[in-house]
Scaffold this active site. Structure first.
Site, mmCIF file in Angstrom:
data_model
loop_
_atom_site.group_PDB
_atom_site.id
_atom_site.type_symbol
_atom_site.label_atom_id
_atom_site.label_comp_id
_atom_site.label_asym_id
_atom_site.label_seq_id
_atom_site.Cartn_x
_atom_site.Cartn_y
_atom_site.Cartn_z
ATOM 1 N N ASP A 69 -3.226 19.961 -12.436
ATOM 2 C CA ASP A 69 -3.749 19.798 -11.074
ATOM 3 C C ASP A 69 -3.166 20.912 -10.212
ATOM 4 O O ASP A 69 -2.049 20.772 -9.713
ATOM 5 C CB ASP A 69 -3.299 18.465 -10.467
ATOM 6 N N ARG A 77 1.782 21.893 -9.050
ATOM 7 C CA ARG A 77 2.711 21.489 -10.124
ATOM 8 C C ARG A 77 3.620 22.624 -10.588
ATOM 9 O O ARG A 77 4.634 22.360 -11.215
ATOM 10 C CB ARG A 77 1.934 21.001 -11.353
ATOM 11 N N ARG A 145 -6.803 17.746 1.439
ATOM 12 C CA ARG A 145 -7.307 18.208 0.142
ATOM 13 C C ARG A 145 -8.822 18.424 0.203
ATOM 14 O O ARG A 145 -9.387 19.078 -0.674
ATOM 15 C CB ARG A 145 -6.986 17.181 -0.951
ATOM 16 N N LYS A 175 -13.827 16.751 -8.421
ATOM 17 C CA LYS A 175 -13.390 15.363 -8.257
ATOM 18 C C LYS A 175 -13.583 14.906 -6.811
ATOM 19 O O LYS A 175 -13.740 15.747 -5.938
ATOM 20 C CB LYS A 175 -11.924 15.228 -8.681
ATOM 21 N N HIS A 176 -13.612 13.603 -6.500
ATOM 22 C CA HIS A 176 -13.537 12.414 -7.350
ATOM 23 C C HIS A 176 -14.871 11.693 -7.179
ATOM 24 O O HIS A 176 -15.108 11.129 -6.108
ATOM 25 C CB HIS A 176 -12.421 11.486 -6.913
ATOM 26 N N HIS A 188 -3.599 5.501 -6.616
ATOM 27 C CA HIS A 188 -2.430 5.528 -7.508
ATOM 28 C C HIS A 188 -1.719 4.171 -7.480
ATOM 29 O O HIS A 188 -1.147 3.745 -8.482
ATOM 30 C CB HIS A 188 -1.431 6.614 -7.080
ATOM 31 N N ASP A 258 -10.341 9.492 -13.914
ATOM 32 C CA ASP A 258 -9.060 9.810 -13.287
ATOM 33 C C ASP A 258 -7.985 9.126 -14.140
ATOM 34 O O ASP A 258 -8.299 8.418 -15.104
ATOM 35 C CB ASP A 258 -9.047 9.330 -11.822
#
Length: 300
Positions: A69, A77, A145, A175-176, A188, A258
């Site tokens: 990601d 990351r 985002r 996404k999403h 999450h 996901d």
């Protein structure tokens, strides 16, 4: 129905740390997954990441996918340039309002540079662009985002991101689907809902249809319930995956779930993985080491 015995061929799994554990080596050799996905816990330096991905492919073969990601902004990351100082998507949306052509060029350039650096490390897929629409009333998990609130802007900038990645040799994952921007929670840790009528939901999923038309080959689903349709989470919904994405939009690429370790699809990773396969997800993301262990135990 896809055979349960071949579930590993649909898996993209998270790894525990900076190098493979003995157990991970056993799993990778005995039942190779489609790919792996790296997170901050797996990334210390360029050399270490290259070595980790090489180690994975020694166990599984050269064709194994490696995903990450790297959207830019706070979804990052790899803690070194060019990854760690990229703009949020929303900043390009603001730039677009001032000068559309400059914003499109800037997104393309940014994605191309990141894509080349990912390619060089051994990655094959980047889970970007985010094609959600910004809604101020939505939960902040999307927020900056999203490129913008307008479909045309998200399509223009999302397409530029995809093209930059593709030209660098990296597959983009949009996404999403069908849209997370209005969701009232973070999938999450909870099961979000989007309280909007079906015509609005279908109109907002246009961002996906239009970027698919430009060449997007991978689409990630949303762990979100759309009560105007039914109580299925998008990822596990025949309506959204089969009827809308496959039939109405005409998408023939790869549908990614996901992360199936997220609370948005419940507490049973194995059950969620089987359900996602059943409704037509081609790629099953299992990102947490505990979830990977559960899924591999179920394959024994």
């Amino acid at each position: 129905m896809k055979a349960a015995m071949s579930m590993n061929e649909h898996l993209i799994i998270g790894l525990q740390g900076l190098a493979l554990t003995e157990q991970e080596r056993v799993w990778l050799k005995s039942r190779p997954p489609l790919g792996v996905i790296l997170f901050a816990r797996n990334t210390e330096s360029r050399e270490q990441v290259k070595a980790l991905l090489a180690e994975v492919r020694e166990c599984t073969g050269a064709e194994t996918w490696a995903a990450i990601d790297e959207e830019g902004g706070r979804v990052n990351r790899l803690p070194w340039p060019p990854f760690n100082d990229r703009r949020h998507a929303a900043e390009y949306g603001e730039m677009y309002a001032r000068n559309a052509g400059a914003a499109i060029q800037a997104v393309y350039q940014d994605s191309f540079i990141a894509g080349e650096a990912l390619n060089e490390l051994g990655f094959t897929h980047n889970c970007a662009p985010d094609l959600d629409l910004f809604h101020p009333e939505g939960h902040g998990i999307i927020g900056q985002r999203a490129y913008a609130s307008e479909i045309d802007v998200v399509v223009a900038l999302g397409t530029a991101c995809m093209r930059g990645l593709h030209d660098a040799g990296i597959e983009a994952v949009g996404k999403h689907f069908p849209g997370h921007g209005r969701a009232n929670a973070d999938s999450h840790v909870a099961v979000p809902e989007v309280d909007a009528a079906l015509p609005i939901l279908l109109e907002e999923s246009e961002t996906f249809r239009r970027v698919i038309r430009e060449g997007l080959r991978h689409v990630m689903t949303a762990h979100v319930i759309y009560p105007a349709v039914n109580r299925d989470v998008g990822t596990l919904s025949p309506f959204w995956i089969h009827h809308v994405l496959r039939e109405r939009i005409g998408f023939f690429g790869q549908v990614w779930s996901d992360d199936l370790c997220m609370k948005g699809v419940g507490d049973d990773v194995v059950q969620a993985a089987n359900a996602a396969l059943e409704v037509g997800c081609d790629v099953l993301l299992v990102c947490e080491p505990e979830g990977v262990a559960e899924v591999y135990s179920s394959l024994e």
